[in-house]
Write an enzyme that holds these catalytic residues in place. Structure first.
Site, mmCIF file in Angstrom:
data_model
loop_
_atom_site.group_PDB
_atom_site.id
_atom_site.type_symbol
_atom_site.label_atom_id
_atom_site.label_comp_id
_atom_site.label_asym_id
_atom_site.label_seq_id
_atom_site.Cartn_x
_atom_site.Cartn_y
_atom_site.Cartn_z
ATOM 1 N N GLY A 7 -14.479 -12.960 28.218
ATOM 2 C CA GLY A 7 -14.919 -11.799 27.442
ATOM 3 C C GLY A 7 -16.052 -12.135 26.504
ATOM 4 O O GLY A 7 -16.218 -11.507 25.447
ATOM 5 N N GLY A 13 -15.512 -11.911 21.730
ATOM 6 C CA GLY A 13 -15.933 -13.082 22.498
ATOM 7 C C GLY A 13 -17.314 -13.577 22.122
ATOM 8 O O GLY A 13 -17.546 -14.785 22.006
ATOM 9 N N TYR A 134 -1.756 -0.046 27.278
ATOM 10 C CA TYR A 134 -2.421 -1.231 26.721
ATOM 11 C C TYR A 134 -1.406 -2.134 26.023
ATOM 12 O O TYR A 134 -1.406 -3.357 26.204
ATOM 13 C CB TYR A 134 -3.505 -0.777 25.743
ATOM 14 C CG TYR A 134 -4.297 -1.890 25.118
ATOM 15 C CD1 TYR A 134 -5.205 -2.631 25.875
ATOM 16 C CD2 TYR A 134 -4.161 -2.200 23.772
ATOM 17 C CE1 TYR A 134 -5.945 -3.656 25.290
ATOM 18 C CE2 TYR A 134 -4.895 -3.218 23.185
ATOM 19 C CZ TYR A 134 -5.781 -3.931 23.950
ATOM 20 O OH TYR A 134 -6.514 -4.951 23.372
ATOM 21 N N LYS A 138 -0.238 -6.077 26.854
ATOM 22 C CA LYS A 138 -0.328 -7.157 25.873
ATOM 23 C C LYS A 138 1.034 -7.820 25.640
ATOM 24 O O LYS A 138 1.120 -9.049 25.468
ATOM 25 C CB LYS A 138 -0.923 -6.640 24.564
ATOM 26 C CG LYS A 138 -2.388 -6.266 24.677
ATOM 27 C CD LYS A 138 -3.211 -7.445 25.128
ATOM 28 C CE LYS A 138 -4.665 -7.111 25.376
ATOM 29 N NZ LYS A 138 -5.429 -8.281 25.852
ATOM 30 N N HIS A 177 -13.837 2.566 19.651
ATOM 31 C CA HIS A 177 -12.714 2.563 18.733
ATOM 32 C C HIS A 177 -13.109 3.296 17.448
ATOM 33 O O HIS A 177 -14.245 3.740 17.295
ATOM 34 C CB HIS A 177 -12.280 1.139 18.418
ATOM 35 C CG HIS A 177 -11.544 0.463 19.524
ATOM 36 N ND1 HIS A 177 -11.947 -0.736 20.073
ATOM 37 C CD2 HIS A 177 -10.427 0.825 20.197
ATOM 38 C CE1 HIS A 177 -11.097 -1.079 21.034
ATOM 39 N NE2 HIS A 177 -10.177 -0.152 21.127
ATOM 40 N N LYS A 185 -20.654 9.059 15.350
ATOM 41 C CA LYS A 185 -20.547 10.490 15.075
ATOM 42 C C LYS A 185 -21.287 10.865 13.792
ATOM 43 O O LYS A 185 -21.951 11.905 13.724
ATOM 44 C CB LYS A 185 -19.077 10.900 14.988
ATOM 45 C CG LYS A 185 -18.374 10.920 16.341
ATOM 46 C CD LYS A 185 -16.865 10.996 16.202
ATOM 47 C CE LYS A 185 -16.407 12.288 15.584
ATOM 48 N NZ LYS A 185 -14.922 12.357 15.539
ATOM 49 N N ARG A 207 -4.908 2.751 8.807
ATOM 50 C CA ARG A 207 -5.100 1.709 9.801
ATOM 51 C C ARG A 207 -5.733 0.470 9.157
ATOM 52 O O ARG A 207 -6.493 0.563 8.201
ATOM 53 C CB ARG A 207 -6.003 2.201 10.945
ATOM 54 C CG ARG A 207 -5.394 3.325 11.779
ATOM 55 C CD ARG A 207 -4.207 2.839 12.580
ATOM 56 N NE ARG A 207 -3.636 3.900 13.406
ATOM 57 C CZ ARG A 207 -2.655 4.709 13.017
ATOM 58 N NH1 ARG A 207 -2.139 4.579 11.801
ATOM 59 N NH2 ARG A 207 -2.183 5.635 13.823
#
Length: 312
Positions: A7, A13, A134, A138, A177, A185, A207
């Site tokens: 990645g 990465g 997802y 994981k 994300h 936006k 979050r």
């Protein structure tokens, strides 16, 4: 040390490759990108690992995307991630690679887990529905890493970061994300002259976001201690913010004075998702980048993509 980074074209990465080169210039880095090998293909992955002959693999490759895409297309988030992780872990074991760091995700924690969430809460309940595919992938990946370590005695460990953001993030409308989405936006609202930005949910959900270069810098510095890490370890910034606050940060970074319009017909997600990173802090984890500074770097990256015609 010979290091294989999967990645390497992605946000985390690429940060790891950059930090490794600057902090450990005598190490040999093999930066594996999507164009170099399809990691869903076990044979192609095996060839890449045999060719690299690494002392350690940092497995940062994953199929990732925004919440809207995960809801609309859940299957690849499960099956493609399972295929990628199987290929890399099997190749590491069969080639007796001494060390492996698997970058999992806090999405593997149950939706009902009370914040701050520690590592004991894994497998303790149902996952958030929008992230289920997802998260299941994981969970399976970090279990395979644990099994591999038990079976071989090798230093195979898993990290569970909070949400990540930073330069080289994905800004595509269907895959971004939260942080990348707020920046895109808000920028588009400013450049189009729109008086407001639409926000999913009521803006109260909280979050935790961690700056990817901070994680990369710590990982490179701590890699020699890999064998002493626990099987799984949370790595998060240690603070959270509401969705409204993230959009307020974006308005400041972009210099936009329009309004925020909250669409309560859209899902807000679980009320809070904050992980307990005290174990990682005992291993030297100490992030330093503030949210506003990190978002400024993220916005600079977004503007470079626009200027170069490479928006993704």
């Amino acid at each position: 040390m010979r290091v294989l980074i999967t990645g390497a074209g992605g946000m985390l990465g690429s940060s790891i490759a950059e930090r490794w080169t600057s902090r450990r210039p005598d190490d040999e880095i093999v930066a594996l990108r999507r164009a170099d090998a399809d990691l869903r293909d076990t044979e192609a992955t095996g060839r890449a690992v045999r060719s690299a002959r690494p002392d350690v693999i940092v497995h940062a490759a994953a199929v990732v995307g925004g919440i809207a895409d995960k809801i609309a297309r859940p299957l690849p988030y499960l099956l493609d991630n399972l295929a990628v992780d199987r290929s890399v872990i099997e190749a590491a074991v069969s080639n007796e690679v001494p060390g492996l760091v698997y970058v999992a995700s806090a999405a593997a924690y149950p939706a009902s887990a009370e914040s701050p969430i520690d590592e004991s809460r894994l497998f303790d309940g149902a996952l958030e529905s929008a992230n289920e595919g997802y998260g299941l992938a994981k969970l399976t990946g970090l279990t395979a890493v644990r099994y591999a370590a038990q079976q071989t005695g090798l230093a195979y460990r898993s990290l569970l970061p909070s949400n990540l953001y930073g330069p080289n993030d994905t800004f595509a409308a269907d895959r971004a994300h939260l942080i990348a989405s707020t920046i895109r936006k808000t920028h588009e609202a400013k450049t189009s002259g729109s008086s407001s930005v639409s926000v999913w949910g009521d803006g109260t959900a909280r979050r935790e976001f961690t700056y990817a270069p901070d994680l990369a810098d710590w990982l490179v510095g701590a890699i020699d201690d890999l064998a002493n890490w626990p099987s799984t370890m949370n790595v998060g910034a240690g603070t959270d913010h509401s969705i409204r606050e993230f959009y307020e940060f974006a308005r400041e970074v972009v210099d936009y004075d329009g309004d925020l319009e909250f669409d309560v017909t859209r899902p807000s997600g679980v009320p809070q998702r904050l992980i307990d990173s005290s174990v990682a802090r005992s291993h030297g984890w100490a992030p330093t980048t503030t949210m506003i500074d990190g978002m400024r770097a993220c916005y600079d990256s977004y503007l470079r993509y626009i200027a170069n015609g490479e928006l993704r």
